[in-house]
Enzyme design. Structure first.
Site, PDB file in Angstrom:
ATOM      1  N   ASP A  34       0.850  -1.179   0.000  1.00  0.00           N
ATOM      2  CA  ASP A  34       0.000   0.000   0.000  1.00  0.00           C
ATOM      3  C   ASP A  34       0.896   1.243   0.000  1.00  0.00           C
ATOM      4  O   ASP A  34       2.121   1.142   0.190  1.00  0.00           O
ATOM      5  CB  ASP A  34      -0.902  -0.045   1.241  1.00  0.00           C
ATOM      6  CG  ASP A  34      -1.887   1.099   1.280  1.00  0.00           C
ATOM      7  OD1 ASP A  34      -2.375   1.513   0.212  1.00  0.00           O
ATOM      8  OD2 ASP A  34      -2.174   1.588   2.389  1.00  0.00           O
TER       9      ASP A  34
ATOM     10  N   ASP B 129      -0.602   5.060   0.960  1.00  0.00           N
ATOM     11  CA  ASP B 129      -1.056   5.986   1.996  1.00  0.00           C
ATOM     12  C   ASP B 129      -0.937   5.333   3.369  1.00  0.00           C
ATOM     13  O   ASP B 129      -1.498   4.267   3.612  1.00  0.00           O
ATOM     14  CB  ASP B 129      -2.520   6.388   1.746  1.00  0.00           C
ATOM     15  CG  ASP B 129      -2.680   7.223   0.488  1.00  0.00           C
ATOM     16  OD1 ASP B 129      -2.007   8.253   0.390  1.00  0.00           O
ATOM     17  OD2 ASP B 129      -3.477   6.839  -0.395  1.00  0.00           O
TER      18      ASP B 129
ATOM     19  N   ASP C 263      -1.363  -0.677   6.001  1.00  0.00           N
ATOM     20  CA  ASP C 263      -1.585  -0.066   7.313  1.00  0.00           C
ATOM     21  C   ASP C 263      -3.016  -0.231   7.814  1.00  0.00           C
ATOM     22  O   ASP C 263      -3.343   0.237   8.907  1.00  0.00           O
ATOM     23  CB  ASP C 263      -1.257   1.432   7.258  1.00  0.00           C
ATOM     24  CG  ASP C 263      -2.276   2.213   6.436  1.00  0.00           C
ATOM     25  OD1 ASP C 263      -2.528   1.801   5.269  1.00  0.00           O
ATOM     26  OD2 ASP C 263      -2.822   3.204   6.939  1.00  0.00           O
TER      27      ASP C 263
END
Length: 256
Positions: free
Chosen positions: A8, A10, A205
Site C-alpha cells: 500500500d 497511503d 496499514d
C-alpha cells in the site's frame, strides 16, 4: 516462500505530503535485492505518473510507472470485462476519468450504465442528486474503494467511503467495491508481477482493507503501524497479519 511484495502507499510510504520514516530505505532494499514489487493504492485520483512524481518529490527514486496499480486502473479493467464501451457517470478525480477513457468508456449524464464513485474534493449536492437518480433508474453502483478516511498530516480526512455512504443511504443500494479489500485487486497485482498469491506479501496499514484483502487472496500479510491501524486495535479483528512492523523500514525481505 515469499518471492515478491505488494505494498500500500497511503499510511505506508507517505502520510499526506510527508514521507514516512524508513520508506526510502524500504524501496532501496527492494531495488538493490531485485525483489519484484508493486505499489497498490486505493487512491483513485492519481495516475501512476502522478504517484511516481509524488514519491520522487519526497526523495524516493528509482521507480517507474509500472511499479504502481491504482483502484482506478482496477475499476476500469473490471468494468471493461463486464461491458465494453459503456457510459459512466463519475464522481471522482482526473485519475479515475483518465483510466475509464483509456478503456473506451464515455462520460455521460444521459442514462449511464454505471455510476462510478471515488474520493472527490469537489463532491456536492448536485452530484449526489444525479447519482441517486441514475441508480434509481437502473445504473449499476460502483465504488473504487470503501475507505472512510485517509491519513494526512496531523490526522485524517474524509475519503470515498463517506460519499458512497451518502448515496447508499439515499438509494438503499450498496456499491460493488473493486479496490481493497476486494481480493480481485490483489489478484490483478499478482498477475502483473507473474507470481501466485501465496508467493506475494501484502504490506499495508489497514486491517480492514489491506490485511483482510491480502488474506482472502491467499497472500502473506504484514501490518505496519504508521497509518490507520494501531497495535491496540488488533484485537478488534477476527483475523491477524502474519507480521507486524512499526514501519516499512523494519522489513527485511530475506528474513520473511
Amino acid at each position: 516462500m515469499i518471492k515478491s511484495i505488494i505494498s500500500d502507499m497511503d499510511g505506508v510510504i507517505y502520510r499526506g505530503k510527508q514521507m514516512i520514516p524508513g520508506a526510502d530505505t524500504f524501496v532501496q532494499k527492494l531495488l538493490s535485492a531485485n525483489v519484484p514489487f508493486l505499489f497498490l493504492t486505493n487512491n483513485a485520483s492519481q495516475t501512476p505518473l502522478d504517484l511516481k512524481l509524488k514519491v520522487e518529490s519526497l526523495g524516493i527514486h528509482g521507480l517507474t510507472e509500472d511499479n504502481f496499480i491504482t483502484s482506478s486502473m482496477a475499476t476500469a479493467m473490471f468494468l471493461r470485462s463486464q461491458k465494453e464501451g459503456a457510459k459512466v457517470y463519475v464522481i471522482g478525480g482526473g485519475g479515475l476519468i483518465n483510466e475509464l477513457y483509456n478503456v473506451g468508456f464515455s462520460m455521460s449524464e444521459s442514462n449511464p450504465d454505471y455510476v462510478v464513485v471515488a474520493k472527490s474534493t469537489t463532491f456536492n449536492f448536485e452530484q449526489l442528486k444525479k447519482a441517486v437518480h441514475f441508480i434509481d433508474h437502473g445504473a449499476k453502483f460502483i465504488g473504487t474503494n470503501p475507505d472512510m478516511v485517509d491519513p494526512v498530516e496531523g490526522g485524517y480526512e474524509p475519503a470515498a467511503g463517506t460519499i458512497l455512504a451518502a448515496i447508499s443511504a439515499a438509494t438503499g443500494k450498496k456499491p460493488y467495491i473493486v479496490g481493497k479489500p476486494n481480493a480481485l485487486m490483489m489478484m490483478i497485482a499478482c498477475r502483473k508481477l507473474g507470481f501466485h498469491p501465496e508467493e506475494c506479501l501484502m504490506v499495508g496499514d489497514r486491517m480492514d482493507t489491506d490485511i483482510v484483502g491480502g488474506l482472502e487472496a491467499g497472500m502473506k500479510t504484514a501490518l505496519v503501524l504508521s497509518g490507520v491501524t494501531k497495535l491496540d486495535m488488533l484485537n478488534e479483528f477476527p483475523y491477524r497479519p502474519d507480521y507486524v512492523f512499526n514501519d516499512v523500514g523494519e522489513i527485511e525481505f530475506a528474513q520473511l
